[in-house]
Design a protein around this motif. Structure first.
Motif, PDB file in Angstrom:
ATOM      1  N   GLY A 191      73.843  80.625  32.241  1.00  0.00           N
ATOM      2  CA  GLY A 191      75.215  80.406  31.803  1.00  0.00           C
ATOM      3  C   GLY A 191      75.513  80.680  30.348  1.00  0.00           C
ATOM      4  N   VAL A 192      74.517  81.108  29.561  1.00  0.00           N
ATOM      5  CA  VAL A 192      74.733  81.332  28.137  1.00  0.00           C
ATOM      6  C   VAL A 192      75.404  82.683  27.891  1.00  0.00           C
ATOM      7  N   ARG A 193      74.781  83.754  28.368  1.00  0.00           N
ATOM      8  CA  ARG A 193      75.375  85.079  28.206  1.00  0.00           C
ATOM      9  C   ARG A 193      76.751  85.138  28.870  1.00  0.00           C
ATOM     10  N   ALA A 194      76.876  84.461  29.992  1.00  0.00           N
ATOM     11  CA  ALA A 194      78.145  84.437  30.712  1.00  0.00           C
ATOM     12  C   ALA A 194      79.227  83.745  29.897  1.00  0.00           C
ATOM     13  N   SER A 195      78.852  82.761  29.088  1.00  0.00           N
ATOM     14  CA  SER A 195      79.832  82.076  28.230  1.00  0.00           C
ATOM     15  C   SER A 195      80.422  83.043  27.217  1.00  0.00           C
ATOM     16  N   TYR A 196      79.588  83.906  26.681  1.00  0.00           N
ATOM     17  CA  TYR A 196      80.036  84.894  25.700  1.00  0.00           C
ATOM     18  C   TYR A 196      81.099  85.804  26.318  1.00  0.00           C
ATOM     19  N   VAL A 197      80.813  86.316  27.503  1.00  0.00           N
ATOM     20  CA  VAL A 197      81.763  87.194  28.180  1.00  0.00           C
ATOM     21  C   VAL A 197      83.020  86.423  28.569  1.00  0.00           C
ATOM     22  N   ALA A 198      82.851  85.180  28.997  1.00  0.00           N
ATOM     23  CA  ALA A 198      84.011  84.363  29.373  1.00  0.00           C
ATOM     24  C   ALA A 198      84.963  84.182  28.199  1.00  0.00           C
ATOM     25  N   VAL A 199      84.423  83.920  27.017  1.00  0.00           N
ATOM     26  CA  VAL A 199      85.245  83.726  25.825  1.00  0.00           C
ATOM     27  C   VAL A 199      86.040  84.988  25.511  1.00  0.00           C
ATOM     28  N   VAL A 200      85.385  86.138  25.589  1.00  0.00           N
ATOM     29  CA  VAL A 200      86.062  87.404  25.265  1.00  0.00           C
ATOM     30  C   VAL A 200      87.095  87.757  26.327  1.00  0.00           C
ATOM     31  N   LEU A 201      86.741  87.603  27.601  1.00  0.00           N
ATOM     32  CA  LEU A 201      87.689  87.926  28.668  1.00  0.00           C
ATOM     33  C   LEU A 201      88.918  87.033  28.602  1.00  0.00           C
TER      34      LEU A 201
END
Length: 281
Positions: free
Chosen positions: A245-255
């Motif tokens: 869930g860490v890398r996914a958090s980065y993408v979630a913030v940008v999206l």
């Protein structure tokens, strides 16, 4: 050079301008990946993603979930964060290193209502150039949360968990985004997941593909075109996942900044691989 106009993103010069501001708290999110003696910003406190997440066995339902707001109040006290603080976070510079841990901090603290959190574009390579560095000593520079009795976040509507995710696979109004490296999506196991491959129907959008070769987030125009070319639809719910869930958090913030409705699968693929169908394209 910063290209992305995002109020949650600042350049290293912003850190320099606020060097004497006592209300600014600086977090080094490289955490346990930071080797003893490595350089770090001299006013930073080192925080690992595991320090601010629920712990459990790898592949279990608990690992990677957010903590309770009461837990975060304890952690904020240790970090000297108050309601009028501004938090600046940096991580390793991508695409060579790092997992987007800086945005994981932003994502996590947002749950508590702490919105004055910004991450530093270009990562530590840009911070290092400021010249205010010291050698990392884990015993004194990393936050100690050993006394925090952890409990799970409640009403965490920015996340999604396994049972609900399983019901949404194949839903025409949902798009599932695999933010791991493309080789992981295609079947290479790097971090010990129980199965190789990806969630059925998932779109591969590697977390580090959002930055340029110097580690700066690409421009809004570049990112809009990139995600459109990937087939992302702003009328659909986006679910991001990676390993924990860490890398996914980065993408979630940008999206989310690009105007998408996003929920992050916090236990992520390490958990899903134990309970769900996996495919290889």
């Amino acid at each position: 050079m910063t290209q992305f106009d995002f109020e949650k993103l600042v350049d290293a010069e912003y850190l320099l301008k606020n060097r004497t501001n006592d209300k600014v708290i600086v977090i080094d999110a490289r955490g346990s990946m930071l080797e003893e003696g490595s350089l770090m910003y001299d006013k930073a406190v080192v925080v690992d993603w595991t320090d601010i997440s629920l712990l459990g066995e790898f592949g279990g339902e608990e690992l990677g979930k957010l903590l309770s707001k009461e837990n975060y109040q304890q952690i904020f006290k240790k970090l000297s964060i108050s309601h009028d603080s501004e938090v600046l976070v940096y991580g390793f510079t991508m695409p060579e290193h790092g997992f987007g841990d800086e945005a994981r901090v932003l994502y996590t603290f947002k749950y508590t209502g702490l919105n004055n959190v910004k991450f530093i574009d270009g990562g530590f390579k840009q911070v290092e150039k400021l010249g205010f560095n010291k050698n990392y000593e884990s015993s004194s520079d990393r936050i100690d949360v050993s006394d925090v009795v952890r409990s799970e976040a409640t009403n965490n509507d920015q996340a999604i968990f396994t049972n609900e995710l399983l019901l949404k696979i194949g839903d025409e109004d949902v798009q599932i985004i695999d933010t791991r490296l493309e080789v992981e999506y295609n079947g290479r196991v790097i971090y010990g997941e129980n199965k190789a491959g990806h969630i059925p129907g998932a779109i591969s959008l590697p977390f580090n593909s959002l930055v340029d070769s110097n580690g700066f987030l690409k421009s809004r125009e570049e990112l809009e075109k990139y995600v459109t070319d990937k087939g992302l639809d702003k009328n659909k719910l986006q679910i991001t996942y990676c390993t924990t869930g860490v890398r996914a958090s980065y993408v979630a913030v940008v999206l989310e900044e690009l105007g998408f409705e996003v929920r992050n699968y916090e236990p992520s693929f390490a958990r899903y691989a134990n309970v769900g169908e996996v495919v290889l394209d």
